[in-house]
Design a protein around this motif. Structure first.
Motif, PDB file in Angstrom:
ATOM      1  N   ASN A 138       0.837  -1.203   0.000  1.00  0.00           N
ATOM      2  CA  ASN A 138       0.000   0.000   0.000  1.00  0.00           C
ATOM      3  C   ASN A 138       0.872   1.254   0.000  1.00  0.00           C
ATOM      4  N   PHE A 139       1.986   1.186   0.719  1.00  0.00           N
ATOM      5  CA  PHE A 139       2.964   2.273   0.725  1.00  0.00           C
ATOM      6  C   PHE A 139       3.523   2.473  -0.685  1.00  0.00           C
ATOM      7  N   VAL A 140       3.903   1.390  -1.340  1.00  0.00           N
ATOM      8  CA  VAL A 140       4.426   1.458  -2.717  1.00  0.00           C
ATOM      9  C   VAL A 140       3.371   2.035  -3.663  1.00  0.00           C
ATOM     10  N   ASP A 141       2.135   1.572  -3.547  1.00  0.00           N
ATOM     11  CA  ASP A 141       1.063   2.068  -4.423  1.00  0.00           C
ATOM     12  C   ASP A 141       0.884   3.575  -4.288  1.00  0.00           C
ATOM     13  N   THR A 142       0.936   4.074  -3.049  1.00  0.00           N
ATOM     14  CA  THR A 142       0.802   5.517  -2.832  1.00  0.00           C
ATOM     15  C   THR A 142       1.958   6.265  -3.481  1.00  0.00           C
ATOM     16  N   ALA A 143       3.175   5.755  -3.311  1.00  0.00           N
ATOM     17  CA  ALA A 143       4.350   6.398  -3.904  1.00  0.00           C
ATOM     18  C   ALA A 143       4.266   6.384  -5.425  1.00  0.00           C
ATOM     19  N   LEU A 144       3.867   5.257  -6.009  1.00  0.00           N
ATOM     20  CA  LEU A 144       3.759   5.164  -7.469  1.00  0.00           C
ATOM     21  C   LEU A 144       2.748   6.168  -8.013  1.00  0.00           C
ATOM     22  N   ARG A 145       1.632   6.304  -7.324  1.00  0.00           N
ATOM     23  CA  ARG A 145       0.614   7.254  -7.780  1.00  0.00           C
ATOM     24  C   ARG A 145       1.170   8.673  -7.816  1.00  0.00           C
ATOM     25  N   GLU A 146       1.867   9.073  -6.760  1.00  0.00           N
ATOM     26  CA  GLU A 146       2.402  10.429  -6.700  1.00  0.00           C
ATOM     27  C   GLU A 146       3.539  10.628  -7.704  1.00  0.00           C
ATOM     28  N   ILE A 147       4.403   9.629  -7.855  1.00  0.00           N
ATOM     29  CA  ILE A 147       5.528   9.741  -8.789  1.00  0.00           C
ATOM     30  C   ILE A 147       5.017   9.813 -10.231  1.00  0.00           C
ATOM     31  N   GLU A 148       4.093   8.933 -10.582  1.00  0.00           N
ATOM     32  CA  GLU A 148       3.609   8.875 -11.965  1.00  0.00           C
ATOM     33  C   GLU A 148       2.784  10.092 -12.347  1.00  0.00           C
ATOM     34  N   ASP A 149       2.243  10.794 -11.348  1.00  0.00           N
ATOM     35  CA  ASP A 149       1.497  12.031 -11.623  1.00  0.00           C
ATOM     36  C   ASP A 149       2.430  13.236 -11.786  1.00  0.00           C
ATOM     37  N   ALA A 150       3.694  13.066 -11.432  1.00  0.00           N
ATOM     38  CA  ALA A 150       4.648  14.184 -11.467  1.00  0.00           C
ATOM     39  C   ALA A 150       5.421  14.202 -12.778  1.00  0.00           C
ATOM     40  N   GLU A 151       5.729  15.384 -13.257  1.00  0.00           N
ATOM     41  CA  GLU A 151       6.625  15.546 -14.400  1.00  0.00           C
ATOM     42  C   GLU A 151       8.051  15.802 -13.913  1.00  0.00           C
ATOM     43  N   TYR A 152       8.143  16.540 -12.809  1.00  0.00           N
ATOM     44  CA  TYR A 152       9.436  16.866 -12.212  1.00  0.00           C
ATOM     45  C   TYR A 152       9.402  16.559 -10.724  1.00  0.00           C
ATOM     46  N   ILE A 153      10.531  16.128 -10.203  1.00  0.00           N
ATOM     47  CA  ILE A 153      10.705  15.893  -8.776  1.00  0.00           C
ATOM     48  C   ILE A 153      11.658  16.964  -8.264  1.00  0.00           C
ATOM     49  N   ASN A 154      11.077  18.055  -7.814  1.00  0.00           N
ATOM     50  CA  ASN A 154      11.866  19.202  -7.326  1.00  0.00           C
ATOM     51  C   ASN A 154      12.966  19.616  -8.308  1.00  0.00           C
ATOM     52  N   TYR A 179       9.780 -11.596   8.711  1.00  0.00           N
ATOM     53  CA  TYR A 179       8.632 -11.325   9.573  1.00  0.00           C
ATOM     54  C   TYR A 179       9.090 -10.822  10.951  1.00  0.00           C
ATOM     55  N   PRO A 180       8.444  -9.765  11.469  1.00  0.00           N
ATOM     56  CA  PRO A 180       7.285  -9.033  10.957  1.00  0.00           C
ATOM     57  C   PRO A 180       7.642  -7.777  10.147  1.00  0.00           C
ATOM     58  N   PHE A 181       8.830  -7.773   9.515  1.00  0.00           N
ATOM     59  CA  PHE A 181       9.227  -6.658   8.661  1.00  0.00           C
ATOM     60  C   PHE A 181       8.984  -7.048   7.204  1.00  0.00           C
ATOM     61  N   TRP A 182       8.582  -6.061   6.404  1.00  0.00           N
ATOM     62  CA  TRP A 182       8.214  -6.305   5.011  1.00  0.00           C
ATOM     63  C   TRP A 182       8.891  -5.265   4.135  1.00  0.00           C
ATOM     64  N   TYR A 183       9.412  -5.711   2.979  1.00  0.00           N
ATOM     65  CA  TYR A 183      10.224  -4.837   2.134  1.00  0.00           C
ATOM     66  C   TYR A 183       9.812  -4.952   0.667  1.00  0.00           C
ATOM     67  N   ALA A 184       9.964  -3.846  -0.053  1.00  0.00           N
ATOM     68  CA  ALA A 184       9.739  -3.820  -1.500  1.00  0.00           C
ATOM     69  C   ALA A 184      10.568  -2.694  -2.089  1.00  0.00           C
ATOM     70  N   TRP A 185      10.745  -2.694  -3.413  1.00  0.00           N
ATOM     71  CA  TRP A 185      11.549  -1.653  -4.051  1.00  0.00           C
ATOM     72  C   TRP A 185      10.861  -1.121  -5.304  1.00  0.00           C
ATOM     73  N   VAL A 186      11.225   0.100  -5.657  1.00  0.00           N
ATOM     74  CA  VAL A 186      10.773   0.761  -6.885  1.00  0.00           C
ATOM     75  C   VAL A 186      11.999   1.387  -7.534  1.00  0.00           C
ATOM     76  N   GLU A 187      12.135   1.243  -8.856  1.00  0.00           N
ATOM     77  CA  GLU A 187      13.240   1.885  -9.580  1.00  0.00           C
ATOM     78  C   GLU A 187      12.690   2.835 -10.637  1.00  0.00           C
ATOM     79  N   LEU A 188      13.282   4.013 -10.719  1.00  0.00           N
ATOM     80  CA  LEU A 188      12.893   5.033 -11.684  1.00  0.00           C
ATOM     81  C   LEU A 188      14.135   5.785 -12.112  1.00  0.00           C
ATOM     82  N   THR A 189      14.015   6.549 -13.185  1.00  0.00           N
ATOM     83  CA  THR A 189      15.137   7.333 -13.686  1.00  0.00           C
ATOM     84  C   THR A 189      14.778   8.809 -13.695  1.00  0.00           C
ATOM     85  N   VAL A 190      15.688   9.629 -13.205  1.00  0.00           N
ATOM     86  CA  VAL A 190      15.516  11.077 -13.265  1.00  0.00           C
ATOM     87  C   VAL A 190      16.645  11.665 -14.116  1.00  0.00           C
ATOM     88  N   SER A 191      16.386  12.839 -14.665  1.00  0.00           N
ATOM     89  CA  SER A 191      17.358  13.474 -15.543  1.00  0.00           C
ATOM     90  C   SER A 191      17.507  14.941 -15.176  1.00  0.00           C
TER      91      SER A 191
END
Length: 205
Positions: A138-154, A179-191
């Motif tokens: 759910n944390f990843v989904d929230t981050a993906l939504r915000e990242i994919e809606d952005a054109e620039y990251i600061n 357990y009880p720790f849970w991990y996932a990753w997201v990769e993206l490219t900035v320019s």
């Protein structure tokens, strides 16, 4: 702009635009039984490494839950004067099972809405299980939504043509059990625009 600045820019953007949208369970090191006191906090955002608990910055409740900004690789295009940086975001959550306030019950008024179960009985309930993986995704989904809606990251351009990938951390093609720790990753490219003030050109300026 330096590599350090680019990493910090992404971290600051996550801290301002993603972490406030999420609340996850806070680990309790003092819990001695299965009760696991229930407390929700906004995740922290770190650069390169997740600090140990004794080195956690002030005002940060705990090293986990958190998202950590790491650099996978970078490439400077000297012809186009651009720099591309592949960023890996490492997400971490803690959830040992269901607490009473995790449960939402129908209001019963025909509206189809739900309210959080939060009475004394709810506060005393804890059911240990392996469903905590939902928190990190759910944390990843929230981050993906915000990242994919952005054109620039600061100021850093999100290179949408390179796509965004995500997945679970694995060891020898198997998903390790932390357990009880849970991990996932997201990769993206900035320019960003690559600027150089070479000493050889100083006399021309």
């Amino acid at each position: 702009m330096s590599i350090v600045n680019s990493i910090e820019i992404v971290r600051e953007w996550l801290a301002a635009n993603v972490c406030p949208l999420v609340q996850l369970k806070l680990p309790d090191d003092n819990a001695t039984d299965a009760s696991y006191p229930y407390k929700l906090v906004n995740p922290a955002a770190f650069s390169l490494f997740i600090p140990s608990k004794d080195r956690t910055p002030p005002k940060i409740a705990a090293p986990i839950p958190s998202v950590c900004v790491q650099i996978v690789q970078g490439k400077d295009d000297m012809i186009a004067s651009t720099r591309g940086i592949k960023i890996r975001l490492c997400f971490a959550a803690w959830d040992p099972g269901y607490h009473g306030p995790d449960i939402f019950k129908p209001t019963g008024d025909g509206s189809g809405s739900y309210i959080q179960w939060n009475d004394e009985e709810a506060k005393a309930l804890f059911l240990k299980n392996g469903e905590g993986w939902r928190d990190v995704w759910n944390f990843v989904d929230t981050a993906l939504r915000e990242i994919e809606d952005a054109e620039y990251i600061n100021g850093l351009r999100l290179v949408k043509e390179d796509g965004i990938t995500f997945g679970l951390f694995t060891e020898q093609d198997a998903v390790p059990d932390f357990y009880p720790f849970w991990y996932a990753w997201v990769e993206l490219t900035v320019s960003e625009i690559l600027t150089r003030n070479h000493k050889a050109y100083d006399h021309l300026l």
